[in-house]
Motif scaffolding. Structure first.
Motif, mmCIF file in Angstrom:
data_model
loop_
_atom_site.group_PDB
_atom_site.id
_atom_site.type_symbol
_atom_site.label_atom_id
_atom_site.label_comp_id
_atom_site.label_asym_id
_atom_site.label_seq_id
_atom_site.Cartn_x
_atom_site.Cartn_y
_atom_site.Cartn_z
ATOM 1 N N ARG A 56 0.398 -1.166 0.048
ATOM 2 C CA ARG A 56 -0.275 -0.021 0.256
ATOM 3 C C ARG A 56 0.489 1.265 -0.072
ATOM 4 O O ARG A 56 1.764 1.185 0.152
ATOM 5 N N ALA A 57 0.711 2.557 -0.408
ATOM 6 C CA ALA A 57 1.129 3.835 0.027
ATOM 7 C C ALA A 57 0.999 3.833 1.619
ATOM 8 O O ALA A 57 3.221 4.582 0.989
ATOM 9 N N ASP A 58 1.680 3.505 2.323
ATOM 10 C CA ASP A 58 1.193 3.455 3.708
ATOM 11 C C ASP A 58 2.741 2.343 4.130
ATOM 12 O O ASP A 58 3.214 2.586 5.357
ATOM 13 N N GLY A 59 2.804 1.341 3.121
ATOM 14 C CA GLY A 59 4.071 1.015 2.516
ATOM 15 C C GLY A 59 3.922 -0.646 3.437
ATOM 16 O O GLY A 59 4.394 -1.491 3.487
ATOM 17 N N ARG A 60 2.412 -1.076 3.932
ATOM 18 C CA ARG A 60 2.006 -2.374 4.209
ATOM 19 C C ARG A 60 1.620 -3.238 3.200
ATOM 20 O O ARG A 60 1.558 -2.683 2.460
ATOM 21 N N LYS A 61 1.721 -4.428 3.538
ATOM 22 C CA LYS A 61 1.327 -5.206 2.257
ATOM 23 C C LYS A 61 -0.154 -5.440 2.552
ATOM 24 O O LYS A 61 -0.651 -5.088 3.285
ATOM 25 N N GLN A 62 -0.759 -4.945 1.333
ATOM 26 C CA GLN A 62 -1.854 -5.415 0.711
ATOM 27 C C GLN A 62 -1.739 -7.431 1.192
ATOM 28 O O GLN A 62 -0.727 -8.172 1.407
ATOM 29 N N ILE A 63 -3.406 -7.793 1.150
ATOM 30 C CA ILE A 63 -4.247 -8.815 1.004
ATOM 31 C C ILE A 63 -4.100 -9.390 -0.509
ATOM 32 O O ILE A 63 -4.802 -8.823 -0.937
ATOM 33 N N SER A 64 -3.205 -10.591 -0.125
ATOM 34 C CA SER A 64 -2.911 -11.464 -1.107
ATOM 35 C C SER A 64 -4.576 -12.528 -2.004
ATOM 36 O O SER A 64 -4.848 -12.328 -1.126
ATOM 37 N N SER A 65 -4.069 -12.498 -2.989
ATOM 38 C CA SER A 65 -5.433 -13.737 -3.125
ATOM 39 C C SER A 65 -5.379 -14.744 -2.644
ATOM 40 O O SER A 65 -6.244 -14.871 -2.284
ATOM 41 N N PHE A 66 -3.937 -15.425 -1.988
ATOM 42 C CA PHE A 66 -4.035 -16.538 -1.335
ATOM 43 C C PHE A 66 -4.594 -15.912 0.041
ATOM 44 O O PHE A 66 -5.388 -16.582 0.381
ATOM 45 N N ARG A 67 -4.423 -15.159 1.001
ATOM 46 C CA ARG A 67 -4.783 -14.993 1.683
ATOM 47 C C ARG A 67 -6.340 -14.543 1.739
ATOM 48 O O ARG A 67 -7.053 -15.357 2.794
ATOM 49 N N ALA A 68 -6.876 -13.962 0.666
ATOM 50 C CA ALA A 68 -8.426 -14.020 0.674
ATOM 51 C C ALA A 68 -9.020 -14.505 0.510
ATOM 52 O O ALA A 68 -9.805 -15.411 1.018
ATOM 53 N N PHE A 69 -8.475 -15.705 -0.409
ATOM 54 C CA PHE A 69 -8.981 -17.305 -0.373
ATOM 55 C C PHE A 69 -8.992 -18.050 1.052
ATOM 56 O O PHE A 69 -10.508 -18.538 1.413
ATOM 57 N N THR A 70 -8.398 -17.855 1.693
ATOM 58 C CA THR A 70 -7.955 -18.719 2.796
ATOM 59 C C THR A 70 -8.999 -18.122 3.668
ATOM 60 O O THR A 70 -9.865 -18.888 4.716
ATOM 61 N N ILE A 71 -9.760 -16.921 3.791
ATOM 62 C CA ILE A 71 -11.247 -16.198 4.991
ATOM 63 C C ILE A 71 -11.859 -17.227 3.995
ATOM 64 O O ILE A 71 -13.242 -17.361 5.032
ATOM 65 N N SER A 72 -12.460 -17.270 2.603
ATOM 66 C CA SER A 72 -13.173 -18.001 1.968
ATOM 67 C C SER A 72 -13.227 -19.291 2.557
ATOM 68 O O SER A 72 -14.387 -20.008 2.955
ATOM 69 N N ALA A 73 -12.061 -19.771 2.331
ATOM 70 C CA ALA A 73 -11.770 -20.731 2.869
ATOM 71 C C ALA A 73 -12.646 -21.064 4.600
ATOM 72 O O ALA A 73 -13.237 -22.845 3.975
ATOM 73 N N ALA A 74 -12.414 -20.350 4.870
ATOM 74 C CA ALA A 74 -12.460 -20.688 6.527
ATOM 75 C C ALA A 74 -13.282 -20.717 6.710
ATOM 76 O O ALA A 74 -14.390 -21.841 7.630
ATOM 77 N N SER A 75 -14.469 -20.216 5.602
ATOM 78 C CA SER A 75 -15.705 -20.233 6.274
ATOM 79 C C SER A 75 -16.009 -21.237 5.420
ATOM 80 O O SER A 75 -17.559 -22.545 5.888
ATOM 81 N N ARG A 76 -15.636 -21.653 3.888
ATOM 82 C CA ARG A 76 -16.217 -22.668 3.496
ATOM 83 C C ARG A 76 -15.774 -23.878 4.298
ATOM 84 O O ARG A 76 -16.838 -25.090 4.326
#
Length: 499
Positions: A56-76
């Motif tokens: 991000r512009a503030d230097g923090r890592k953005q949420i990756s495709s895999f990381r977002a996938f694990t949120i949905s997989a956590a529910s699935r």
């Protein structure tokens, strides 16, 4: 309580006769619009799942495709994979498994379209991108009333009802595990209260930390628990290789009504498979797009591909493992619904008593990850409804109340409530994604043109000027710049030379 359960179950039964037709029709329609992207692009799904997300512009890592996938997989990947599959088999027979497989294959097209749209119409949040059906209903269809209705329903469905399902399954599993050691305590209210307090406390630690703390937990917890469970299931299958053809024959025969079950023949079998399959993989329900929208990707189609892969992983892999474990134990069909305890007993019959306790731990982890994933779906939609922080805090407290209450509510009532709410939510979302399928198809063609030309696909709103109400795709995110991918390719080549 029994009369209430009966009423809810009856309502759910009528709703699902309609939803069965809608699900199949929508899935086939979206398969045609995307030219079966869920089948012809499986290789591409694996290619994009591990891509970097940039900063991000503030230097923090953005949420990756895999990381977002694990949120949905956590529910699935939750107790539906263990308890839900067992219920489908005991009530609908082995044939229900076939219909779970079919609905996953068709539904993967719906999963692709809904997550592509969530990416397309996402917006900048405080900690990450935010998006989902409420956003593409509002921005894509210009129907804010529809977005508001969906947001309210998903908050109730996932934050409250589905989280009660998860905690209920934990209580069921722990009770079964302790039954041989301390039978009186195993069936006592005291045990359920203790479990409720523990689960509520550890849930509170995570959900008050926001999406980054949620994704930090799920990206570790989901892969570990899934791999352990799959390995255990494969051990059972290998131990019974000679019986596997018989199990497959049972599934096929039951699917087409060669055998009859108390649910009313082949229609009842189909209904059980479709219902439990959808509850497990959530394709087309509008839940996973809320997680998929958080990712920083170079093109909206990428997250659509990743979320389609999640449907296959959930149903064709994890649910199938449970189905084989249960069917190899030769359970009775047509009995009253049995949940996680049936899977535990089936494992114990194959591997010994220790397997009951192992699965108790697995169910706890499955359910816990689902609780925090479900919570996030509610949080992202609360932010759509209002920016008032006190509303979010109240929602969090109500989620914790439901998590606690779920440990002492009857299994049949909780599952019946889940069926009803799931159907209403899915219907709203399917209407929206079918209406926006033309948009999704054109964005997919944009992606495929770039792949055919040998380029890493990136998306800019200016590439498709006919699209309106896009906030994010202005080229400011570094992953949507050509230079980012040139640098990534150079770094990959340098690593290969060193290797």
């Amino acid at each position: 309580m029994d009369s209430l359960q009966s009423v809810v179950a009856t309502v759910g039964e009528y709703i699902w006769y309609v939803m069965f037709a809608v699900l199949i029709a929508a899935g086939l329609f979206l398969t045609a619009r995307t030219r079966a992207v869920q089948v012809r692009s499986i290789g591409e799904m694996f290619r994009v799942i591990g891509e970097p997300s940039g900063t991000r512009a503030d230097g923090r890592k953005q949420i990756s495709s895999f990381r977002a996938f694990t949120i949905s997989a956590a529910s699935r990947v939750g107790t539906a994979n263990i308890a839900g599959v067992a219920i489908a088999i005991t009530v609908g027979g082995p044939g229900a498994v076939f219909w779970m497989w079919l609905i996953a294959t068709i539904g993967a097209a719906s999963a692709f379209v809904e997550s592509l749209l969530a990416q397309l119409y996402k917006h900048h949040g405080k900690d990450s991108y935010i998006g989902g059906p409420a956003y593409y209903m509002t921005r894509g269809l210009n129907a804010r009333w529809m977005g508001v209705l969906f947001a309210v329903i998903i908050c109730v469905t996932y934050g409250f009802v589905f989280n009660m399902v998860q905690s209920n399954s934990i209580a069921d599993a722990v009770s079964e595990s302790l039954n041989g050691v301390a039978p009186e305590f195993a069936s006592s209210t005291a045990l359920k209260v203790i479990l409720g307090i523990i689960l509520t406390a550890i849930t509170a630690l995570i959900i008050f930390g926001g999406v980054r703390s949620i994704s930090a937990v799920t990206q570790i917890l989901v892969p570990v628990m899934a791999i352990l469970y799959i390995l255990l299931g494969l051990i059972v299958v290998v131990m019974n290789l000679g019986e596997v053809p018989h199990v497959i024959a049972q599934i096929i025969e039951g699917a087409f009504g060669i055998r009859e079950f108390v649910t009313g023949g082949v229609i009842g079998v189909i209904m059980q498979g479709v219902r439990r399959g959808l509850f497990s993989n959530e394709a087309g329900m509008g839940s996973a797009p809320n997680a998929g929208a958080t990712a920083a990707v170079s093109h909206p189609a990428k997250q659509g591909l990743v979320q389609s892969l999640g449907v296959y992983f959930d149903t064709l892999v994890v649910c199938s493992i449970t189905a084989f474990i249960v069917l190899l134990s030769e359970p009775a069909f047509g009995d009253s619904a049995e949940g996680a305890s049936l899977t535990q007993n089936a494992l114990a019959a194959q591997l010994g008593g220790w397997a009951v306790h192992f699965l108790t731990v697995a169910i706890f982890l499955f359910a816990y990850s689902s609780v925090i994933g479900n919570y996030y779906y509610g949080e992202s939609n609360i932010e759509f409804l209002t920016e008032k922080r006190w509303v979010l805090q109240v929602f969090r407290l109500l989620v914790l109340v439901c998590v606690f209450t779920g440990t002492v509510v009857a299994l049949d009532l909780v599952w019946s409530l889940a069926d009803v709410f799931m159907a209403v939510m899915a219907l709203l979302n399917l209407i929206a994604i079918c209406a926006l399928s033309g948009v999704a198809a054109r964005v997919l063609r944009n992606y495929e043109r770039q792949r055919l030309s040998g380029q890493e696909p990136i998306f800019r709103a200016s590439d498709e000027p006919w699209l309106k109400n896009l906030e994010v795709w202005d080229g400011e995110d570094e992953v949507t710049t050509r230079q980012f991918w040139i640098d990534q390719d150079a770094a990959k080549r340098a690593r290969a030379r060193r290797g």
